[in-house]
Write a protein that holds these residues in place. Sequence first.
Motif, short mmCIF file in Angstrom:
data_model
loop_
_atom_site.label_atom_id
_atom_site.label_comp_id
_atom_site.label_asym_id
_atom_site.label_seq_id
_atom_site.Cartn_x
_atom_site.Cartn_y
_atom_site.Cartn_z
N ILE A 1 0.74 -1.27 -0.08
CA ILE A 1 0.04 -0.08 0.15
C ILE A 1 0.83 1.24 -0.27
N MET A 2 1.86 1.43 0.81
CA MET A 2 2.81 2.45 0.89
C MET A 2 3.84 2.56 -0.44
N ILE B 1 0.98 4.01 -2.93
CA ILE B 1 0.86 5.50 -2.60
C ILE B 1 1.84 6.46 -2.94
N LEU C 1 1.98 6.82 -6.60
CA LEU C 1 1.04 8.01 -7.09
C LEU C 1 1.22 9.23 -6.65
N LEU C 2 1.84 9.39 -5.19
CA LEU C 2 2.02 10.83 -4.81
C LEU C 2 3.22 11.46 -5.38
N GLY D 1 6.80 13.40 -0.83
CA GLY D 1 6.51 11.93 -0.48
C GLY D 1 7.37 11.11 -0.14
N LEU E 1 7.42 8.83 3.21
CA LEU E 1 7.17 7.19 3.31
C LEU E 1 8.20 6.38 3.19
#
Length: 263
Positions: free
Chosen positions: A45-46, A49, A52-53, A79, A83
């Motif tokens: 998931i990270m 994300i 995409l970020l 980002g 992350l």
Amino acid sequence: MTDITVPATRSGGPKPTDGHRTPIPFHRLLSVETRKLFDTRSSKIMVVIMILLAVASIIARGVVDGPRLHVLIGTAGVGFGTLLPVIGILTVTGEWSHRTALTTFALEPRRGRVLAAKCLPPLITAVAASLFAMVVAVPVTAVVAGVQDVPATWEVAPLALLGWTAVGVLVVAQGLAVGMLLLNAPAAIVICLSAPMLWSVVSRLGATGEVLAGWFDLGATTDPLMAGDMTGGDAVRLAVSVTFWIVVPMAAGVLRVIRREVN
């Protein structure tokens, strides 16, 4: 009495003896830890994300500020800087939160090799993330220049580019160090994400606070590195902050993991 046939050992291969096992090659440990880094649901998931970020932030910055390549590349760091350390923290704390450390260290009792195999994939991922940002920023710069009908700015200082990549690696190393020291993912994540805000407050507490932040705030000491114009004094301050946030916690964390009882 039943006869028992013992299969012959193939010639040329390792011959295990009583009490001894063939050591696990480091490349195999590295492969396993790399799979662990991306196999869990939270890591997947990270990563999604983060991708995409990065893409969204680069496109949005290009539309707002125009087609300036060096600005668009740096935009992805927002980002990544948030992350990527979290991924590093989860890498070194996952064994303890999921109670799989006993299995891991039983298969490979030399814990130092396991820790090295855990730390390398997140650091390599930081470099790959920087390359990904560059690959995305180049076509976005060209498209924005064409759509807005303005000339694009392609100049990027090589030292600044290398410095920006190095800062990404240092931020991940900080997450690894704090995570290994605490062996507690929530606590390590809170410390790493709140440290920039805390140092910002400290820097406003007068001359002493400003001096302390100038020497121990990793975010402040890495600014000259990202700008590509680091001086001797900047290098000394960076070395102090790296020692404070990475070297000392990492050494203490490695010692703790090596000596900790696993049950």
